[in-house]
Design an enzyme around this catalytic site. Structure first.
Site, PDB file in Angstrom:
ATOM      1  N   SER A   1     -45.555  15.963  40.949  1.00  0.00           N
ATOM      2  CA  SER A   1     -45.767  16.966  40.165  1.00  0.00           C
ATOM      3  C   SER A   1     -45.283  17.615  39.474  1.00  0.00           C
ATOM      4  O   SER A   1     -43.868  17.910  40.934  1.00  0.00           O
ATOM      5  CB  SER A   1     -47.062  17.757  40.844  1.00  0.00           C
ATOM      6  OG  SER A   1     -46.560  19.026  42.365  1.00  0.00           O
ATOM      7  N   ASP A   2     -44.924  18.883  39.060  1.00  0.00           N
ATOM      8  CA  ASP A   2     -43.755  20.335  38.747  1.00  0.00           C
ATOM      9  C   ASP A   2     -44.291  21.069  40.052  1.00  0.00           C
ATOM     10  O   ASP A   2     -45.879  21.042  40.751  1.00  0.00           O
ATOM     11  CB  ASP A   2     -43.805  20.625  37.372  1.00  0.00           C
ATOM     12  CG  ASP A   2     -43.408  21.322  36.743  1.00  0.00           C
ATOM     13  OD1 ASP A   2     -41.780  21.607  37.590  1.00  0.00           O
ATOM     14  OD2 ASP A   2     -42.374  21.704  35.651  1.00  0.00           O
ATOM     15  N   ARG A   3     -43.291  21.587  40.304  1.00  0.00           N
ATOM     16  CA  ARG A   3     -44.071  22.416  41.500  1.00  0.00           C
ATOM     17  C   ARG A   3     -45.371  23.514  41.613  1.00  0.00           C
ATOM     18  O   ARG A   3     -45.476  24.639  40.464  1.00  0.00           O
ATOM     19  CB  ARG A   3     -42.579  23.108  41.888  1.00  0.00           C
ATOM     20  CG  ARG A   3     -41.921  23.043  42.088  1.00  0.00           C
ATOM     21  CD  ARG A   3     -40.444  23.276  42.854  1.00  0.00           C
ATOM     22  NE  ARG A   3     -38.852  21.968  42.963  1.00  0.00           N
ATOM     23  CZ  ARG A   3     -39.198  21.543  43.977  1.00  0.00           C
ATOM     24  NH1 ARG A   3     -39.862  21.215  44.683  1.00  0.00           N
ATOM     25  NH2 ARG A   3     -38.168  20.919  43.917  1.00  0.00           N
TER      26      ARG A   3
END
Length: 730
Positions: free
Chosen positions: A232-234
């Site tokens: 995931s992106d943050r």
């Protein structure tokens, strides 16, 4: 380690150990299982190099000297080289340095399509064309992963704006998705064999991309056969059950409450509360762990035979200098002012704050703690030496107080969730600062005009900074900031021979002064060697060979997404322009541009003629059409030409762009040299996505093959009758 042994290893893990492997146990790392020899999985931001180190549980810098690294040209600069070999070499250097810094995955490269020129992260991406992106991302992935480091292609998918990036819902036709926005990712998976894919912040058709079943399960896993890690992106995860079921392998975020990440303790609570079947949950957890162990095995993290890597090797800097050299785009040279003559320029005036600015520290997560960065001003001193007096004037006051769109400063990770309007007090301060900026700009302007009068040559180095090209916010328009339009216009009145150099990661509106400028150069954020590469080009040590990887419209008002009112939009954005992105729009609807896709000049001249094509009989390897043509260097200098081949369906049965790029080659020629060039077009060069059959389709019929110097300059055409009934469409 065989698949059977990896499966056995999974069976030896406890549930808690498995959960610890699928979410962050640090800002950049997961937790390992020491008793079984499974190490933590350590990532790093990396579009332009390996990011500096932070404490494990906070965004506090370590603060030591060891994490200074090589600063690479931004991806837009790399795309402007149109050089597959340089993409590979740059990737190899990035992977080598990531491994040298002890990283397992470098979060790069970014390959989102440049839907508009206003996206704040334009500089991190590779332009507007899916074929160009596909051709560059594959060798870059190969280069990175040769070093036992995983690349991580991002952001999957349709992440084309920063405004409301955490919650904007993108609506796009299946055809546009497949033809424009996904091909780069598909190439990275199928041809690049990439080990990592990062989900995007935004939603697609109502579901967040980081746990979107259609993207992660159906397309990525089932259709493309991806076996690596989806990360995931943050802060990109918003639902535990969806993340568990819909194909995400590893959750990373920006906070220190690691045990409460969506894919941590909340999974146990889902099971305990009966909100998900226990057997299903365990199977999904095991699947995620298998993907992670599969990648660890690929990277030799489990067998002790991993390469160690290294970083800051001075021998590697030659690659970065060459990439910077080939990225520079000569846009205008109408009176052949360039290259400048070192012997004749005894007093040089350099104007513009960007001449003396270092760009490595900015841009959001793309920031780099560079070992060094050669600015244009330093590069000019290095190239010219002590026989030339160089006078520097800043020209404008670089203090961006006019832009009230600012990222959330309380979010130290830089993961801003929206653009915010400034408070009343901030507005008041802004007005006071504006007046001060205007006063300083006037002072700097007069000093630059006075200095321009007696200089042998004047070079202006302006453009954008990472106040504008940055994660977390989009540009409001394409205008130059800091009062530069007036400054350039006034300087050109005094010195019409002034060389204008613009540094930026995205297109700029030049309409205020472009007709008065005879000489114009675009230099991007070209990395630690960018300043000397620019100086070499300006004084003729290097012949420019960069070409635009995206169209430069006259202004943002010409961009189809803006015309339709769908950028940046609100909580939902409909991609009404469909497949007509970039040159596909400007060509098809005959819209004038400032500079077309693929455009770039040289200090020499090339002629390309005699295009001829042959439909190959044996299509078992998907290579269907052979294209030949002749190219000659008719100038007095060695240089590199960029031959581009576009395909146009003469009698399309469905709506199609006027033409589409399907082959290119960068060709180096000595003065007077002529070569015969052969290109092979694969069968998918003639396909489009058919939404009825849910697959790519190629219609038999007449196709034109256009040999071009850029999207607006076709130099030769041939026609073929193409019937690909025997072609395998994957």
């Amino acid at each position: 380690m065989t698949k059977e042994k990896l499966k056995e290893l999974v069976s030896q893990l406890t549930l808690q150990e498995k959960l610890d492997m699928i979410h962050g146990n640090g800002i950049f790392a997961t937790k390992g299982v020491e008793r079984l020899g499974i190490p933590p999985f350590i990532t790093s931001d990396g579009p332009r190099g390996v990011r500096k180190d932070f404490k494990n549980d906070s965004w506090t810098e370590i603060g030591f000297s060891y994490d200074s690294v090589s600063y690479l040209p931004c991806n837009s600069a790399l795309a402007a080289t149109w050089n597959r070999e340089l993409a590979y070499a740059t990737g190899k250097l990035l992977g080598k340095e990531a491994r040298g810094r002890g990283k397992d995955m470098i979060l790069a490269p970014g390959i989102n399509i440049m839907r508009t020129p206003l996206c704040g992260r334009s500089f991190e991406y590779m332009g507007e064309d899916p074929y160009l992106i596909s051709e560059l991302v594959v060798p870059m992935v190969h280069g990175i992963e040769e070093n036992d480091v995983s690349a991580c292609i991002k952001h999957f998918a349709v992440n084309n704006q920063e405004t409301r990036r955490l919650d904007v819902d993108v609506e796009v036709s299946e055809r546009a998705l497949r033809e424009i926005y996904l091909p780069g990712f598909e190439a990275a998976v199928k041809k690049g064999k990439v080990n990592g894919i990062m989900g995007a912040y935004n939603k697609l058709q109502g579901t967040h991309c980081c746990h979107n079943a259609y993207l992660l399960n159906e397309i990525l896993r089932m259709e493309w056969g991806f076996e690596g890690i989806t990360i995931s992106d943050r802060g990109g995860v918003h639902d535990t059950k969806e993340a568990l079921i819909n194909g995400l392998d590893m959750e990373m975020s920006a906070t220190d409450n690691f045990s409460e990440y969506y894919m941590a303790a909340p999974i146990l609570r889902l099971i305990e509360n009966g909100e998900i079947d226990k057997k299903t949950a365990y199977a999904k957890i095991d699947e995620k762990v298998r993907h992670i162990l599969h990648v660890m095995n690929n990277l030799h993290m489990l067998d002790g035979e991993r390469c160690c890597g290294s970083y800051n090797d001075y021998g590697d800097k030659a690659v970065l200098r060459q990439a910077a050299r080939e990225s520079i785009v000569l846009l205008k040279n109408e009176k052949n002012i360039l290259p400048l003559d070192k012997k004749k320029v005894k007093k040089l005036l350099v104007v513009g704050e960007n001449a003396n600015r270092q760009h490595a520290p900015g841009g959001g997560s793309a920031e780099i703690k560079a070992l060094y960065e050669i600015t244009p001003l330093m590069g000019l001193h290095m190239v010219l030496g002590g026989n030339t007096e160089i006078v520097y004037q800043p020209g404008y006051f670089n203090k961006d107080i006019g832009n009230i769109w600012a990222a959330d400063k309380d979010n130290q990770s830089g993961q801003a969730d929206s653009l915010a309007t400034a408070s009343a007090e901030a507005q008041k301060n802004t007005e006071e600062q504006k007046r001060y900026q205007q006063e300083m700009n006037e002072k700097y302007l007069q000093e630059a005009l006075e200095s321009a009068k007696d200089a042998d040559a004047v070079i202006y180095v302006g453009g954008l900074t990472h106040d504008y090209d940055t994660e977390g916010q989009d540009r409001i328009n394409m205008k130059l900031p800091y009062g530069q339009d007036r400054l350039i216009s006034e300087l050109l009145k005094v010195r019409p021979d002034m060389v204008v150099v613009l540094t930026a990661g995205s297109p700029i509106d030049m309409s205020a002064w472009i007709h008065a400028a005879d000489t114009l150069v675009f230099s991007w954020y070209a990395g630690m060697e960018g300043g000397i590469a620019l100086a070499e080009m300006l004084f003729g040590d290097v012949n420019p060979s960069g070409h635009l990887p995206e169209t430069f419209p006259i202004s943002e008002k010409n961009c189809p997404a803006v015309i339709l009112g769908e950028f940046p939009g609100g909580d939902r954005v409909h991609y009404g322009e469909d497949i007509y992105v970039g040159y596909r729009y400007y060509d098809t609807f005959d819209i004038e541009t400032a500079f077309p896709f693929g455009y770039g000049l040289s200090y020499t001249d090339f002629v390309m003629t005699g295009i001829r094509a042959e439909v190959l009989e044996d299509t078992t390897d998907n290579k269907c059409v052979k294209v030949d043509f002749d190219i000659s260097n008719i100038g007095r200098r060695a240089g590199a030409a960029l031959a581009q081949v576009y395909v146009a369906d003469k009698y399309p049965r469905v709506q199609k762009p006027a033409k589409e790029l399907k082959a290119f080659e960068k060709i180096y020629l000595e003065p007077g040299e002529t070569r015969e060039i052969t290109m092979i077009l694969e069968g998918d060069a003639f396909t489009y996505y058919d939404e009825t059959s849910h697959g790519f389709k190629a219609d038999a019929g007449s196709y034109m093959l256009l040999l071009a110097k850029n999207a607006d300059e076709v130099v030769d055409i041939t026609e073929i009758e193409f019937n690909c009934t025997s072609y395998r469409i994957s």
